[in-house]
Motif scaffolding. Structure first.
Motif, short mmCIF file in Angstrom:
data_model
loop_
_atom_site.label_atom_id
_atom_site.label_comp_id
_atom_site.label_asym_id
_atom_site.label_seq_id
_atom_site.Cartn_x
_atom_site.Cartn_y
_atom_site.Cartn_z
N TYR A 88 -2.77 -8.99 -5.19
CA TYR A 88 -3.70 -9.07 -4.06
C TYR A 88 -4.27 -7.70 -3.75
O TYR A 88 -3.62 -6.68 -3.95
CB TYR A 88 -3.01 -9.67 -2.82
N CYS A 89 -5.49 -7.72 -3.23
CA CYS A 89 -6.11 -6.48 -2.73
C CYS A 89 -5.99 -6.50 -1.21
O CYS A 89 -6.52 -7.40 -0.56
CB CYS A 89 -7.59 -6.40 -3.13
N PRO A 90 -5.33 -5.49 -0.62
CA PRO A 90 -5.15 -5.44 0.83
C PRO A 90 -6.26 -4.67 1.55
O PRO A 90 -6.19 -4.48 2.75
CB PRO A 90 -3.82 -4.70 0.97
N HIS A 91 -7.23 -4.21 0.78
CA HIS A 91 -8.21 -3.24 1.32
C HIS A 91 -9.46 -3.88 1.91
O HIS A 91 -9.81 -5.01 1.60
CB HIS A 91 -8.64 -2.29 0.19
N HIS A 92 -10.14 -3.09 2.74
CA HIS A 92 -11.52 -3.38 3.12
C HIS A 92 -12.09 -2.09 3.70
O HIS A 92 -11.43 -1.44 4.51
CB HIS A 92 -11.62 -4.51 4.16
N GLU A 102 -12.63 2.39 -0.24
CA GLU A 102 -13.44 1.74 -1.29
C GLU A 102 -12.56 1.69 -2.53
O GLU A 102 -12.53 2.62 -3.31
CB GLU A 102 -14.70 2.56 -1.57
N CYS A 103 -11.83 0.61 -2.67
CA CYS A 103 -10.85 0.53 -3.75
C CYS A 103 -11.48 0.02 -5.04
O CYS A 103 -12.64 -0.37 -5.07
CB CYS A 103 -9.71 -0.39 -3.33
N GLU A 104 -10.68 -0.01 -6.07
CA GLU A 104 -11.12 -0.55 -7.36
C GLU A 104 -10.60 -1.96 -7.57
O GLU A 104 -10.80 -2.54 -8.64
CB GLU A 104 -10.63 0.35 -8.51
N CYS A 105 -9.89 -2.50 -6.56
CA CYS A 105 -9.24 -3.79 -6.79
C CYS A 105 -9.84 -4.95 -6.01
O CYS A 105 -9.51 -6.11 -6.30
CB CYS A 105 -7.73 -3.69 -6.58
N ARG A 106 -10.71 -4.67 -5.04
CA ARG A 106 -11.30 -5.78 -4.30
C ARG A 106 -12.38 -6.43 -5.14
O ARG A 106 -13.35 -5.79 -5.56
CB ARG A 106 -11.88 -5.25 -2.97
N LYS A 107 -12.21 -7.75 -5.40
CA LYS A 107 -13.26 -8.46 -6.13
C LYS A 107 -14.57 -8.32 -5.36
O LYS A 107 -14.55 -8.39 -4.15
CB LYS A 107 -12.91 -9.95 -6.27
ZN LIG Z 1 -8.22 -3.11 -3.15
#
Ligand SMILES: [Zn+2]
Ligand SMILES: [Mg+2]
Length: 183
Positions: A88-92, A102-107
């Protein structure tokens, strides 16, 4: 190298009620458990890839997501199906620290798929991504996977417009049958 079917979670496996995290809010979509079981039996790794911006927004914690995933796994196990791994991506970007990056894992970025690829030695070009939004299709394309779109709602039609000719089906079961019969 192994083949995988990456599955989006909300709106693909379970009903997307908006920031789902309470175990009691888990409602499997028709055909999800059976479709996952068919993929398990066919030898595919089945891996969940999900954006969980609710963590960044402070609606729930990473622990809540992990507990929800344990519950989802138990419900699937009761139907003879299992998920091999959850990412899972926990970022926003507009979330709270430390998740407001600004992550590399959020679809639509493919970071979670690439992480899974490295962890499980997956051949992405013979793997599939099944999801219900254009961001799922974009992540699949960026990672080099084949993509299948689930559903018939607004997201789906928006997604169809955004890419060239995605395959569209109504359930994970339909997607699973398509995948195992494709080669
Ligand atoms: Zn992420
Ligand atoms: Mg979704």
């Amino acid at each position: 190298m192994r083949r995988a079917v990456f599955l989006d979670r909300d709106g693909t496996i379970n009903v997307d009620k908006g920031y789902v995290y309470r175990p009691e809010d888990l409602e499997l979509l028709p055909g999800s458990a059976e479709g996952i079981r068919i993929l398990n039996e066919a030898g595919f790794l089945v891996i969940v890839i999900t954006n969980q911006a609710g963590i960044a927004r402070g609606y729930y914690t990473e622990k809540d997501v992990q507990v929800f995933h344990e519950h989802l796994q138990n419900v699937l196990n009761a139907e003879g199906a299992h998920i091999d791994a959850f990412y899972y991506c926990p970022h926003h970007p507009e979330g709270l620290p430390p998740y407001n990056v600004e992550c590399e894992c959020r679809k639509p970025k493919p970071g979670l798929i690439l992480r899974a690829q490295a962890d499980w030695d997956i051949d992405l070009h013979s793997s599939w991504f099944v999801g219900d939004k254009s961001t799922d299709l974009a992540a699949a394309k960026a990672a080099g996977c084949m993509a299948i779109l689930i559903g018939s709602d607004q997201y789906c039609f928006r997604a169809i417009k955004s890419v060239e000719g995605p395959v569209m089906v109504s359930t994970v079961l339909n997607a699973a049958n398509l995948i195992i019969n494709s080669k």
